[in-house]
Scaffold this active site. Structure first.
Site, PDB file in Angstrom:
ATOM      1  N   ARG A   4      13.462 -23.195  -5.982  1.00  0.00           N
ATOM      2  CA  ARG A   4      14.499 -22.498  -5.208  1.00  0.00           C
ATOM      3  C   ARG A   4      14.237 -20.993  -5.185  1.00  0.00           C
ATOM      4  NH1 ARG A   4      20.159 -25.508  -7.078  1.00  0.00           N
ATOM      5  NH2 ARG A   4      19.658 -27.565  -6.191  1.00  0.00           N
TER       6      ARG A   4
ATOM      7  N   GLU B 228       0.835  -1.206   0.000  1.00  0.00           N
ATOM      8  CA  GLU B 228       0.000   0.000   0.000  1.00  0.00           C
ATOM      9  C   GLU B 228       0.874   1.262   0.000  1.00  0.00           C
ATOM     10  OE1 GLU B 228      -2.103  -3.092   2.691  1.00  0.00           O
ATOM     11  OE2 GLU B 228      -0.065  -2.593   2.050  1.00  0.00           O
TER      12      GLU B 228
ATOM     13  N   ALA C 176      14.608 -36.643  -6.729  1.00  0.00           N
ATOM     14  CA  ALA C 176      14.594 -37.156  -8.103  1.00  0.00           C
ATOM     15  C   ALA C 176      14.999 -38.623  -8.097  1.00  0.00           C
ATOM     16  CB  ALA C 176      15.542 -36.355  -8.986  1.00  0.00           C
TER      17      ALA C 176
ATOM     18  N   ARG D 168      19.424 -20.900 -10.732  1.00  0.00           N
ATOM     19  CA  ARG D 168      20.173 -20.609 -11.950  1.00  0.00           C
ATOM     20  C   ARG D 168      19.253 -20.216 -13.118  1.00  0.00           C
ATOM     21  NH1 ARG D 168      23.241 -24.594  -9.425  1.00  0.00           N
ATOM     22  NH2 ARG D 168      22.630 -26.389 -10.678  1.00  0.00           N
TER      23      ARG D 168
END
Length: 368
Positions: A191, A61, A163, A214
């Site tokens: 990330r 604001e 993974a 990255r």
């Protein structure tokens, strides 16, 4: 979930959608404050916008009012969250709104902060300012689920990821790469949207990761690095340790001699002592409370099987992303299996297959 119909006008919804986009773009980068978006409209024309500043101050604001080059007298303010009315690091936003002679404030959802909740509504009304709430209520409420969790539980919102190769490996000394570049981009987005990233020292010593974002132009928004290492066995020559003087790095430990402690402190590491259980694992509830006090609100955990298993058993994750690759990794030398899949499915019943263009990789989201 509420089934109450949103009867707001199409213009109200349009302006609030813009405010929500502003809030979303700062998610994960506003410190202990929620990310808020603000749009100021006069004569059906947007005359200013604002969003919460990086690290949380000034508020959206304030920024919208400051950014305006036009007289705000008689204008409308659309804001995603109830404006603050208390003195903190900055003056109350309600004071600025009154002073600017804005005639109407439309916010989507009330703040759950006890210093603010429904108080701003009353303050603004008492100053003859028209106040409405509920525009895009469910949609905005869903966006603030992380912030509401933080406020209620006094804990960071925890996201997990791991993974896994086609032959169920999470590590192979001969072939470390599991996912493709498209899946990697999703990791870097996670990330970017997290203020902190946690791994164990075992993962650090095996992979020597950078733990940064990255994505082009977003490296400066990389999360603070957090390493769990109860006896300070972290490789002192790793990338994380050698860049600790430039990037915020914390190591939680339990037991170490004075020379070890001094060695890490000289590298610029923030060392924090924390309790462990009788199996040598950190008391995760105590650790999360400490992180919350350090302004950690969105924690990403990129652990190996051991850390992931520990957090799954304690049901720490608010959500978990399982990456699955079509690639097989070598088992000819040192390798690690993912042994926690059944536990993941047992603890987190809600399963969503993300519809992303990832080639032959896929990502599944698990939630409560």
């Amino acid at each position: 979930m509420s089934t109450k119909k949103d009867k707001s006008s199409s213009k109200d919804k349009l302006y609030m959608e813009i405010a929500l986009k502003l809030a979303k773009s700062r998610y994960g980068h506003t410190g202990s404050n929620p990310s808020v978006g603000c749009v100021i409209v006069k004569n059906d024309k947007i005359i200013s916008i604002g969003q919460t500043s990086i690290n949380g101050r000034p508020h959206a604001e304030f920024n919208a009012i400051k950014n305006s080059t036009e007289n705000l007298n008689g204008s409308k303010m659309y804001v995603t969250l109830e404006p603050c009315c208390h003195h903190g690091g900055t003056p109350p936003c309600t004071n600025l709104i009154v002073k600017s002679k804005i005639s109407e404030v439309i916010y989507s959802v009330p703040d759950i902060d006890v210093r603010v909740k429904n108080k701003s509504f009353k303050i603004l009304k008492s100053k003859k300012i028209k106040v409405r709430k509920g525009v895009l209520g469910e949609k905005v409420k869903n966006f603030y689920s992380t912030y509401f969790f933080n406020r209620k539980k006094k804990l960071p919102y925890v996201t997990g990821k791991i993974a896994v190769s086609k032959n169920n490996l999470i590590y192979s000394k001969q072939d470390k790469k599991i996912t493709n570049s498209k899946a990697d981009k999703f990791t870097h987005l996670l990330r970017y949207k997290s203020d902190s990233l946690m791994i164990s020292y075992k993962t650090l010593n095996k992979d020597n990761p950078k733990l940064n974002c990255r994505l082009k132009g977003l490296k400066k928004y990389s999360p603070k690095r957090i390493v769990l290492d109860n006896q300070l066995n972290t490789n002192i020559n790793s990338f994380i340790i050698n860049t600790a003087d430039k990037f915020n790095t914390i190591i939680f430990y339990n037991k170490a001699n004075k020379s070890q402690i001094l060695k890490f402190k000289k590298k610029g590491i923030n060392l924090i002592s924390s309790k462990i259980d009788n199996r040598g694992r950190f008391d995760i509830k105590i650790l999360l409370k400490k992180l919350y006090k350090l302004n950690c609100r969105n924690l990403l955990v990129e652990g190996g099987d051991e850390l992931t298993n520990h957090l799954l058993r304690n049901k720490v994750f608010n959500r978990f992303f399982l990456y699955e690759s079509n690639k097989k990794l070598s088992k000819r030398s040192n390798y690690l299996n993912f042994n926690s899949l059944n536990l993941l499915r047992q603890k987190y019943k809600k399963k969503i297959n993300l519809k992303l263009n990832l080639g032959k990789n896929k990502i599944t989201l698990y939630k409560n």
